[in-house]
Write an enzyme that holds these catalytic residues in place. Structure first.
Site, PDB file in Angstrom:
ATOM      1  N   SER A 189      32.376  37.223   5.375  1.00 17.73           N
ATOM      2  CA  SER A 189      33.577  36.502   4.935  1.00 17.73           C
ATOM      3  C   SER A 189      34.651  37.451   4.409  1.00 17.73           C
ATOM      4  CB  SER A 189      33.221  35.497   3.842  1.00 17.73           C
ATOM      5  OG  SER A 189      32.384  34.511   4.376  1.00 17.73           O
TER       6      SER A 189
ATOM      7  N   HIS B  25      33.824  33.238  10.725  1.00 15.85           N
ATOM      8  CA  HIS B  25      32.705  33.584  11.619  1.00 15.85           C
ATOM      9  C   HIS B  25      31.844  32.343  11.741  1.00 15.85           C
ATOM     10  CE1 HIS B  25      30.255  33.502   8.021  1.00 15.85           C
ATOM     11  NE2 HIS B  25      31.146  34.286   7.445  1.00 15.85           N
TER      12      HIS B  25
END
Ligand code: ZN
Length: 370
Positions: free
Chosen positions: A78, A292
């Site tokens: 992240s 993601h």
């Protein structure tokens, strides 16, 4: 003759308008960035099979795909993911607002502040967590929560909401950063109570992260987002707002199908709140994407034991969530765009291009950043 006369009249009126200074004046574009942490295509798909109504994802006509790798690892996290989105540069895993050599790079939020934008960040987890941090902090490792909290104080972000109280009040240096916020004209909230639109706002509702939906969180994300949009509407200035659906990722790490579904549905509900705002305020650009994918999620057949025959049989009208891993994956993630200059987001591109597309979208209204 008549035609020529018409043209000259038009010519004069254009000159007059430009002399008076309002011919090309366009209002700066509001930008709303929504990040579903860990939200791949299968996670989005779950909203179509587990929700009670048509998902808001269905309202988008412009979609794309983003390739999420970091400079150090094919499979990102992240921190690198959000930094690519916030700065336009891919970087190494764990990096917050710094490039691959650990040098600070300006974020879109910081640059828009200099262009008279108001700014806001909403997260379910600590406001010092990787995704929100990548918009205002510059540290070499995402775990430096106390340093990140220190950097939030002078950041000038006008609207901050999420968790993470302990990084502001129970620190190794014993400094109470919440006092620093109140000195800087912030109104501090520990619940969703009324705000003074003349002040900056900080809502910290948990010591660390807020609970996930399956642990009892109610409508924090859609309600907080509505409060933020109402706040910005009263400011009479353009704004940049980032909203994170943080726990889609956590559902993937825990291989918890119910958590994934509940968090995706909550994020979709929040998207509905923002879409209503975009429809009423068409000078707004909304981008919904992910940093993601998490879990290698797929939607497969659902089977159960037939009570009469005892055989395992497929239930034709049901699907189930399956996990391939409890980690992040390298799968492309979806991008959805709506509003002003939405068409820029159609296509397949690396994650950092999303930043450059936003830069292009707002330049059309005369706001130029790097
Ligand atoms: Zn994760």
């Amino acid at each position: 003759m008549r035609k020529n006369f018409g043209r000259s009249v038009l010519g004069i009126s254009l000159v007059c308008a430009s002399v008076m200074g309002f011919s090309q004046k366009k209002e700066p574009i509001n930008v709303i960035m929504m990040i579903g942490d860990g939200m791949g295509v299968a996670q989005v798909s779950s909203a179509f099979y587990f929700g009670n109504s048509a998902p808001n994802f269905q309202q988008f006509s412009i979609t794309g795909f983003s390739e999420t790798s970091s400079t150090s690892h094919r499979i990102t996290d992240s921190a690198a993911g959000a930094t690519a989105l916030s700065t336009g540069q891919k970087t190494y895993k764990r990096a917050i607002g710094v490039d691959k050599d650990s040098a600070s790079i300006p974020t879109i939020l910081e640059q828009l502040q200099e262009k008279n934008y108001k700014t806001g960040l909403i997260s379910l987890t600590s406001v010092t967590h990787a995704t929100p941090a990548a918009y205002y902090a510059h540290v070499k490792d995402r775990d430096l929560h106390e340093d990140i909290a220190t950097q939030l104080v002078p950041s000038g972000v006008n609207f901050i909401a999420g968790g993470g109280i302990k990084y502001f009040t129970k620190r190794k240096d014993h400094v109470d950063l919440l006092k620093e916020f109140t000195k800087r004209n912030y109104q501090y909230h520990t619940s969703l109570d009324l705000l003074d639109p003349k002040k900056n706002q900080i809502y910290l509702l948990a010591d660390e992260g807020l609970p996930s939906k399956d642990e009892g969180r109610e409508d924090f994300l859609p309600e907080m987002t509505q409060i933020a949009l109402d706040y910005f509407e009263q400011q009479k200035q353009p704004f940049f707002l980032m909203v994170e659906g943080s726990y889609i990722d956590w559902g993937g790490h825990a291989k918890n199908a119910n958590r994934v579904v509940q968090e995706v549905l909550d994020f979709d509900k929040t998207i509905g709140v923002v879409i209503e705002f975009v429809k009423k305020n068409p000078n707004t650009l909304l981008i919904v994407t992910a940093d993601h994918e998490t879990g290698g999620v797929s939607l497969g057949k659902y089977s159960e034991k037939d009570p009469t025959t005892g055989k395992i049989v497929e239930v034709p009208r049901r699907v189930q969530i399956e996990f391939n891993t409890d980690q992040h994956t390298a799968a492309l993630v979806p991008v959805f765009a709506m509003g002003k200059n939405q068409e820029l987001f159609s296509g397949v591109y690396p994650n950092n291009e999303i930043y450059h597309k936003i830069v292009k979208a707002i330049a059309e209204a005369g706001v130029t950043i790097k």
